[in-house]
Design a protein around this motif. Sequence first.
Motif, PDB file in Angstrom:
ATOM      1  N   ILE A 118      37.389 -46.796 -20.650  1.00 16.28           N
ATOM      2  CA  ILE A 118      36.526 -45.662 -20.945  1.00 16.28           C
ATOM      3  C   ILE A 118      35.177 -45.851 -21.197  1.00 16.28           C
ATOM      4  O   ILE A 118      33.867 -45.575 -20.254  1.00 16.28           O
ATOM      5  CB  ILE A 118      37.074 -45.316 -22.129  1.00 16.28           C
ATOM      6  CG1 ILE A 118      39.106 -45.228 -22.902  1.00 16.28           C
ATOM      7  CG2 ILE A 118      36.626 -44.862 -23.273  1.00 16.28           C
ATOM      8  CD1 ILE A 118      39.172 -45.273 -24.233  1.00 16.28           C
ATOM      9  N   ALA A 119      34.514 -47.554 -20.981  1.00 13.72           N
ATOM     10  CA  ALA A 119      33.300 -47.629 -20.862  1.00 13.72           C
ATOM     11  C   ALA A 119      32.908 -47.432 -19.926  1.00 13.72           C
ATOM     12  O   ALA A 119      31.369 -47.015 -19.922  1.00 13.72           O
ATOM     13  CB  ALA A 119      32.642 -49.035 -21.456  1.00 13.72           C
ATOM     14  N   ASN A 120      33.770 -47.480 -19.175  1.00 11.15           N
ATOM     15  CA  ASN A 120      32.781 -47.866 -16.853  1.00 11.15           C
ATOM     16  C   ASN A 120      32.551 -45.828 -17.484  1.00 11.15           C
ATOM     17  O   ASN A 120      31.478 -45.637 -16.600  1.00 11.15           O
ATOM     18  CB  ASN A 120      34.162 -48.138 -16.320  1.00 11.15           C
ATOM     19  CG  ASN A 120      32.975 -48.380 -15.269  1.00 11.15           C
ATOM     20  OD1 ASN A 120      32.211 -48.578 -15.202  1.00 11.15           O
ATOM     21  ND2 ASN A 120      34.611 -48.221 -14.283  1.00 11.15           N
ATOM     22  N   THR A 121      33.918 -45.047 -17.257  1.00  8.23           N
ATOM     23  CA  THR A 121      33.612 -43.581 -17.277  1.00  8.23           C
ATOM     24  C   THR A 121      32.677 -43.256 -18.471  1.00  8.23           C
ATOM     25  O   THR A 121      31.748 -42.393 -17.877  1.00  8.23           O
ATOM     26  CB  THR A 121      35.045 -42.963 -17.787  1.00  8.23           C
ATOM     27  OG1 THR A 121      35.642 -43.628 -16.714  1.00  8.23           O
ATOM     28  CG2 THR A 121      34.746 -41.344 -17.209  1.00  8.23           C
ATOM     29  N   ALA A 122      32.053 -43.339 -19.122  1.00 11.36           N
ATOM     30  CA  ALA A 122      31.090 -43.291 -20.307  1.00 11.36           C
ATOM     31  C   ALA A 122      29.792 -43.222 -19.951  1.00 11.36           C
ATOM     32  O   ALA A 122      28.818 -42.714 -19.808  1.00 11.36           O
ATOM     33  CB  ALA A 122      31.754 -43.734 -22.232  1.00 11.36           C
ATOM     34  N   MET A 123      29.700 -44.562 -19.598  1.00 16.31           N
ATOM     35  CA  MET A 123      28.475 -45.041 -18.633  1.00 16.31           C
ATOM     36  C   MET A 123      28.239 -44.142 -17.852  1.00 16.31           C
ATOM     37  O   MET A 123      26.955 -43.567 -17.988  1.00 16.31           O
ATOM     38  CB  MET A 123      28.409 -46.693 -19.326  1.00 16.31           C
ATOM     39  CG  MET A 123      26.795 -47.031 -18.651  1.00 16.31           C
ATOM     40  SD  MET A 123      26.793 -47.444 -16.456  1.00 16.31           S
ATOM     41  CE  MET A 123      28.019 -48.272 -15.704  1.00 16.31           C
ATOM     42  N   GLY A 125      28.922 -41.532 -16.929  1.00 21.11           N
ATOM     43  CA  GLY A 125      28.753 -39.639 -17.005  1.00 21.11           C
ATOM     44  C   GLY A 125      27.463 -39.724 -17.373  1.00 21.11           C
ATOM     45  O   GLY A 125      27.000 -38.598 -17.536  1.00 21.11           O
ATOM     46  N   ARG A 126      27.180 -40.422 -18.402  1.00 20.21           N
ATOM     47  CA  ARG A 126      26.373 -40.866 -19.219  1.00 20.21           C
ATOM     48  C   ARG A 126      24.808 -41.102 -18.016  1.00 20.21           C
ATOM     49  O   ARG A 126      24.042 -40.125 -18.336  1.00 20.21           O
ATOM     50  CB  ARG A 126      25.796 -41.030 -20.751  1.00 20.21           C
ATOM     51  CG  ARG A 126      26.685 -40.306 -21.570  1.00 20.21           C
ATOM     52  CD  ARG A 126      26.526 -41.509 -22.988  1.00 20.21           C
ATOM     53  NE  ARG A 126      27.244 -41.629 -23.491  1.00 20.21           N
ATOM     54  CZ  ARG A 126      28.608 -42.080 -23.910  1.00 20.21           C
ATOM     55  NH1 ARG A 126      28.471 -43.661 -23.392  1.00 20.21           N
ATOM     56  NH2 ARG A 126      29.602 -42.074 -25.220  1.00 20.21           N
ATOM     57  N   SER A 127      25.027 -41.541 -17.922  1.00 23.10           N
ATOM     58  CA  SER A 127      23.383 -42.107 -16.385  1.00 23.10           C
ATOM     59  C   SER A 127      23.510 -41.534 -15.219  1.00 23.10           C
ATOM     60  O   SER A 127      22.367 -41.344 -14.942  1.00 23.10           O
ATOM     61  CB  SER A 127      23.825 -43.563 -16.075  1.00 23.10           C
ATOM     62  OG  SER A 127      24.735 -44.054 -15.398  1.00 23.10           O
ATOM     63  N   LEU A 128      25.027 -41.193 -14.391  1.00 20.05           N
ATOM     64  CA  LEU A 128      24.978 -40.823 -12.941  1.00 20.05           C
ATOM     65  C   LEU A 128      25.381 -38.784 -12.869  1.00 20.05           C
ATOM     66  O   LEU A 128      24.178 -38.170 -11.919  1.00 20.05           O
ATOM     67  CB  LEU A 128      25.598 -41.581 -12.160  1.00 20.05           C
ATOM     68  CG  LEU A 128      25.003 -42.427 -11.822  1.00 20.05           C
ATOM     69  CD1 LEU A 128      26.766 -44.005 -11.249  1.00 20.05           C
ATOM     70  CD2 LEU A 128      23.806 -43.347 -11.514  1.00 20.05           C
ATOM     71  N   LEU A 141      32.363 -33.074  -7.198  1.00 17.22           N
ATOM     72  CA  LEU A 141      32.305 -34.568  -6.429  1.00 17.22           C
ATOM     73  C   LEU A 141      31.359 -34.981  -7.590  1.00 17.22           C
ATOM     74  O   LEU A 141      30.720 -35.980  -7.246  1.00 17.22           O
ATOM     75  CB  LEU A 141      31.411 -33.308  -4.763  1.00 17.22           C
ATOM     76  CG  LEU A 141      31.019 -35.125  -4.098  1.00 17.22           C
ATOM     77  CD1 LEU A 141      32.387 -35.949  -4.172  1.00 17.22           C
ATOM     78  CD2 LEU A 141      30.336 -34.764  -3.210  1.00 17.22           C
ATOM     79  N   SER A 142      31.023 -34.777  -8.400  1.00 17.05           N
ATOM     80  CA  SER A 142      29.652 -34.865  -9.726  1.00 17.05           C
ATOM     81  C   SER A 142      30.674 -36.277 -10.693  1.00 17.05           C
ATOM     82  O   SER A 142      30.983 -37.563 -10.745  1.00 17.05           O
ATOM     83  CB  SER A 142      29.662 -34.118 -10.629  1.00 17.05           C
ATOM     84  OG  SER A 142      27.839 -33.484  -9.490  1.00 17.05           O
ATOM     85  N   MET A 143      32.142 -35.079 -10.603  1.00 14.14           N
ATOM     86  CA  MET A 143      32.785 -35.705 -11.497  1.00 14.14           C
ATOM     87  C   MET A 143      34.098 -36.792 -11.709  1.00 14.14           C
ATOM     88  O   MET A 143      34.154 -37.876 -12.010  1.00 14.14           O
ATOM     89  CB  MET A 143      33.424 -34.809 -12.494  1.00 14.14           C
ATOM     90  CG  MET A 143      32.714 -34.348 -13.613  1.00 14.14           C
ATOM     91  SD  MET A 143      33.241 -32.825 -14.460  1.00 14.14           S
ATOM     92  CE  MET A 143      34.108 -31.960 -13.529  1.00 14.14           C
ATOM     93  N   GLY A 144      34.311 -36.226 -10.591  1.00 20.48           N
ATOM     94  CA  GLY A 144      35.291 -37.285  -9.035  1.00 20.48           C
ATOM     95  C   GLY A 144      35.537 -38.422  -9.472  1.00 20.48           C
ATOM     96  O   GLY A 144      36.487 -39.336  -9.958  1.00 20.48           O
ATOM     97  N   VAL A 390      37.370 -37.797 -22.312  1.00 13.81           N
ATOM     98  CA  VAL A 390      36.100 -38.290 -21.974  1.00 13.81           C
ATOM     99  C   VAL A 390      35.380 -37.601 -20.868  1.00 13.81           C
ATOM    100  O   VAL A 390      34.842 -37.336 -21.768  1.00 13.81           O
ATOM    101  CB  VAL A 390      36.490 -39.836 -21.219  1.00 13.81           C
ATOM    102  CG1 VAL A 390      35.202 -40.334 -20.955  1.00 13.81           C
ATOM    103  CG2 VAL A 390      38.008 -40.502 -22.489  1.00 13.81           C
ATOM    104  N   MET A 391      35.605 -37.451 -20.004  1.00 15.45           N
ATOM    105  CA  MET A 391      34.933 -36.315 -19.159  1.00 15.45           C
ATOM    106  C   MET A 391      34.571 -35.302 -19.416  1.00 15.45           C
ATOM    107  O   MET A 391      32.806 -35.243 -19.620  1.00 15.45           O
ATOM    108  CB  MET A 391      35.761 -36.681 -17.843  1.00 15.45           C
ATOM    109  CG  MET A 391      34.230 -35.759 -16.717  1.00 15.45           C
ATOM    110  SD  MET A 391      32.471 -36.087 -16.520  1.00 15.45           S
ATOM    111  CE  MET A 391      33.058 -37.901 -15.736  1.00 15.45           C
TER     112      MET A 391
END
Length: 437
Positions: A118-123, A125-128, A141-144, A390-391
């Motif tokens: 969850i932390a990995n995806t959130a971090m 997602g917010r940055s990239l 292709l941005s979210m996958g 989360v996404m």
Amino acid sequence: MDWISSLLLLTGLLMLLLMLGLPVAVTFFGVNIVGAIVFLNGEIGLIQMTRNVVTAITNYNLAPIPLFILMGEILLHSGMAFKAIDAIERLISRVPGRMAVVTVAAGTVFSALSGSSIANTAMLGRSLMPVMLKRGYHPTLSMGPIMATGAIAMLIPPSALAVLVGSLAGMSISRLLLAGIVPALMMAFLFFAYIVVRAKRRPQDAPPDDPVIRTWSERWMPFLIYVVPLSGILIVVVGSLILGLATPTESAGLGVIASFLAAVCYRSFTWQGLKTMLAETAKTSTMILFIIMASTTFSQILAFSGATSGVVSLVTGFGADPLTVLIMMMIVLLILGCFVDQVSMVMITVPLFIPIAQAVGIDPIWLGVIYLITMEMAFLTPPFGLLLFVMKGIAPPHIRMSVVYKAALPFLGIEMLVLILAVVFPQIALWLPSLIR
């Protein structure tokens, strides 16, 4: 009451409470109270349940869980992870779908540092994700890649879920932590390949970046300053396990010390940040320990009710070979993953699956890796995969849930391929643990 009725009572009540939306720990404690009254002689059963709770949380094998969580919190809240991502982005150039490739590379590195999907995806997602959308990348292709590499954290040490599975199933935690590394790296490589091929075939999904002219020092110095030293933390954790220099608890402690020293050396440590790190670690660790307390009694009630021995006898009575039994377990886990979270999956299935695996001769570490890969897939499985929500919470409001589902499907297929390879070729999972001295 026969074992079938007992199993239906316990699992039916469990599913009912979960569907009502009660927290996982509360649900299992509720089922345990009913089970203790029915199968453990009422008041005596409730006293035994209390003793089980004390025994469960005083297990030394659980010590790595809060330590691994603290290690990830230090790297996340100190900001070192974001600096590492920027360094990786500077290094990767002239690759089709460059930003998506950067996402996979950065996500894999951060997975090895955080241990939290969850932390990995959130971090990431917010940055990239905002950067990719701004540059014209297709939303899928941005979210996958963000969701896919977020789930890799479940396999790469330090994985708190691997420690949870290992402790509940009685597996060697150090071997299980190492066993997930090769499948995780295979997934990352296949994610790279898919992104590059898609970007070449559909350039409109990943517009080429404007070339940025950077000197050698601008490209390599951030990588040498931030990524290489932080990768040393993974070497400390994994190397100490492989060489037999440390137990999982000791290696987790070394990882925390290395992370703390890195934060101090990079001048990223603050006392306010330390308070936040400790508070988040306490919240997550408390939740996991409550779940473990509930799971211990649930396993005992299943055994006393005759449900465990009944299911084992039923499976072994068919004369099924280990591979067939393993495939049946995978199907059950994949179906459960569409509807319940991963911790619930572990608590529901471990008390039944582990005795069956022992009865038919399935290697426990092999089974543990299959567990982790299947639960990783469950994170991305519509309609209720946790990382999908989360996404959706991170994505811009105009992106619909159906687009999030479409973004996950290709990467879900890649994970299924790795799962099949791990089943057909067990050494993919068992080679690295075999090197432990």
